[in-house]
Design a protein around this motif. Structure first.
Motif, mmCIF file in Angstrom:
data_model
loop_
_atom_site.group_PDB
_atom_site.id
_atom_site.type_symbol
_atom_site.label_atom_id
_atom_site.label_comp_id
_atom_site.label_asym_id
_atom_site.label_seq_id
_atom_site.Cartn_x
_atom_site.Cartn_y
_atom_site.Cartn_z
ATOM 1 N N MET A 103 0.845 -1.194 0.000
ATOM 2 C CA MET A 103 0.000 0.000 0.000
ATOM 3 C C MET A 103 0.884 1.249 0.000
ATOM 4 N N GLN A 104 0.683 2.092 -0.981
ATOM 5 C CA GLN A 104 1.505 3.301 -1.067
ATOM 6 C C GLN A 104 1.041 4.353 -0.059
ATOM 7 N N VAL A 105 1.990 4.967 0.617
ATOM 8 C CA VAL A 105 1.660 6.105 1.475
ATOM 9 C C VAL A 105 2.255 7.345 0.820
ATOM 10 N N VAL A 106 1.388 8.111 0.181
ATOM 11 C CA VAL A 106 1.818 9.304 -0.537
ATOM 12 C C VAL A 106 1.598 10.513 0.359
ATOM 13 N N TYR B 217 7.087 13.516 -9.794
ATOM 14 C CA TYR B 217 7.586 12.916 -8.553
ATOM 15 C C TYR B 217 6.572 13.097 -7.423
ATOM 16 N N ARG B 218 6.592 12.177 -6.481
ATOM 17 C CA ARG B 218 5.756 12.314 -5.284
ATOM 18 C C ARG B 218 6.557 11.885 -4.071
ATOM 19 N N TRP B 219 6.236 12.509 -2.903
ATOM 20 C CA TRP B 219 6.835 12.072 -1.644
ATOM 21 C C TRP B 219 6.138 10.811 -1.169
ATOM 22 N N ASN B 220 6.903 9.774 -0.928
ATOM 23 C CA ASN B 220 6.337 8.537 -0.376
ATOM 24 C C ASN B 220 7.001 8.201 0.958
ATOM 25 N N ALA B 221 6.228 7.602 1.854
ATOM 26 C CA ALA B 221 6.792 7.036 3.084
ATOM 27 C C ALA B 221 6.990 5.548 2.829
ATOM 28 N N LEU B 222 8.226 5.097 2.911
ATOM 29 C CA LEU B 222 8.540 3.706 2.578
ATOM 30 C C LEU B 222 9.096 2.983 3.799
ATOM 31 N N PRO B 223 8.532 1.820 4.134
ATOM 32 C CA PRO B 223 9.056 1.065 5.273
ATOM 33 C C PRO B 223 10.475 0.570 4.989
ATOM 34 N N ASP B 224 11.314 0.522 6.037
ATOM 35 C CA ASP B 224 12.701 0.066 5.875
ATOM 36 C C ASP B 224 12.775 -1.446 5.686
ATOM 37 N N ARG B 225 11.792 -2.126 6.232
ATOM 38 C CA ARG B 225 11.726 -3.587 6.051
ATOM 39 C C ARG B 225 10.266 -3.965 6.018
ATOM 40 N N SER C 148 -5.997 -1.362 0.364
ATOM 41 C CA SER C 148 -5.540 -2.749 0.172
ATOM 42 C C SER C 148 -4.144 -2.903 0.759
ATOM 43 N N PRO C 149 -4.045 -3.123 2.070
ATOM 44 C CA PRO C 149 -2.725 -3.245 2.701
ATOM 45 C C PRO C 149 -1.939 -4.428 2.125
ATOM 46 N N ASP C 150 -0.618 -4.248 2.011
ATOM 47 C CA ASP C 150 0.245 -5.334 1.523
ATOM 48 C C ASP C 150 0.152 -6.553 2.431
ATOM 49 N N ALA C 151 -0.045 -6.308 3.736
ATOM 50 C CA ALA C 151 -0.105 -7.408 4.707
ATOM 51 C C ALA C 151 -1.279 -8.349 4.422
ATOM 52 N N ILE D 113 6.726 -4.689 6.999
ATOM 53 C CA ILE D 113 6.011 -4.295 8.208
ATOM 54 C C ILE D 113 4.645 -4.974 8.216
ATOM 55 N N ASP D 114 4.061 -5.013 9.415
ATOM 56 C CA ASP D 114 2.758 -5.677 9.543
ATOM 57 C C ASP D 114 1.632 -4.699 9.213
ATOM 58 N N LEU D 115 0.415 -5.196 9.325
ATOM 59 C CA LEU D 115 -0.764 -4.397 8.982
ATOM 60 C C LEU D 115 -0.831 -3.102 9.806
ATOM 61 N N THR D 116 -0.602 -3.231 11.107
ATOM 62 C CA THR D 116 -0.658 -2.048 11.965
ATOM 63 C C THR D 116 0.397 -1.027 11.553
ATOM 64 N N GLY D 117 1.569 -1.511 11.152
ATOM 65 C CA GLY D 117 2.621 -0.605 10.688
ATOM 66 C C GLY D 117 2.184 0.169 9.459
ATOM 67 N N GLU D 118 1.587 -0.536 8.514
ATOM 68 C CA GLU D 118 1.116 0.134 7.284
ATOM 69 C C GLU D 118 0.070 1.193 7.604
ATOM 70 N N LEU D 119 -0.886 0.820 8.471
ATOM 71 C CA LEU D 119 -1.944 1.776 8.810
ATOM 72 C C LEU D 119 -1.387 2.956 9.602
ATOM 73 N N THR D 120 -0.367 2.680 10.424
ATOM 74 C CA THR D 120 0.267 3.756 11.192
ATOM 75 C C THR D 120 0.890 4.789 10.258
ATOM 76 N N LEU D 121 1.616 4.321 9.247
ATOM 77 C CA LEU D 121 2.240 5.260 8.301
ATOM 78 C C LEU D 121 1.173 6.058 7.552
#
Ligand SMILES: [Zn+2]
Length: 192
Positions: A1-4, A111-119, A49-52, A121-129
């Motif tokens: 799931m992209q966080v833009v 271009y767009r600013w995205n928040a990308l996880p370093d590794r 649609s979370p990746d998790a 992450i779980d569902l809660t991590g995705e929703l947190t971002l």
């Protein structure tokens, strides 16, 4: 799931609906996020649609419990008494998810600013971002006055108003707004 980062509306409205599933908002109705299906439905309603949950994987009870805990963290952010406090609380939450912000190519805007996880992450991590950056984006673009309690006297809800005019009054307009309308209507009828 992209966080833009420029796109705060989806995350802010998801945050609103998530916190208002809490049993302390509509006390008589209880927890509106009481089983995994309820969270699946909420994600679908917001087109998330979370990746998790890729390939149609169903939520576990543990994941649901984690999202219920996240819900309380988000509520605390929305209840922040000042805008500085809102930023601090959101920062603290975002720091729990290892990630970085990066400018990535985009077909529509170059271009767009995205928040990308370093590794991974779980569902809660995705929703947190998603929620964290959406709340900060709303604050920066629309201001602190867009974080408000529900106007219904019988509701303990809060909401983030991302509407154009900024005149939203209820956390769940169809429910809380209606209750008031019904009450007003009855009062008018009694007077006539
Ligand atoms: Zn409400």
């Amino acid at each position: 799931m992209q966080v833009v980062l420029d796109d705060y509306v989806v995350g802010a409205s998801f945050a609103t609906d998530l916190v208002n599933t809490s049993p302390r908002v509509w006390v008589e109705a209880g927890d509106a996020l009481r089983d995994p299906q309820a969270l699946h439905d909420l994600l679908d309603e917001h087109g998330l649609s979370p990746d998790a949950l890729r390939n149609g994987r169903r939520l576990t009870g543990g994941e649901l419990a984690d999202v219920q805990a996240l819900r309380e963290e988000i509520r605390s952010i929305l209840d922040a008494p000042t805008s500085d406090e809102l930023v601090d609380r959101t920062d603290q939450l975002l720091q729990t998810v290892p990630h970085h912000v990066r400018l990535v190519p985009d077909a529509q805007f170059d271009y767009r600013w995205n928040a990308l996880p370093d590794r991974r992450i779980d569902l809660t991590g995705e929703l947190t971002l998603l929620i964290g950056y959406s709340l900060l984006g709303t604050l920066r673009t629309l201001g602190y006055e867009r974080f408000r309690p529900c106007a219904s006297p019988t509701c303990n809800g809060v909401f983030v108003d991302t509407s154009r005019g900024g005149r939203r009054r209820y956390c769940m307009p169809a429910l809380c707004g209606n209750r008031i309308n019904v009450a007003n209507h009855r009062q008018r009828q009694r007077r006539t």
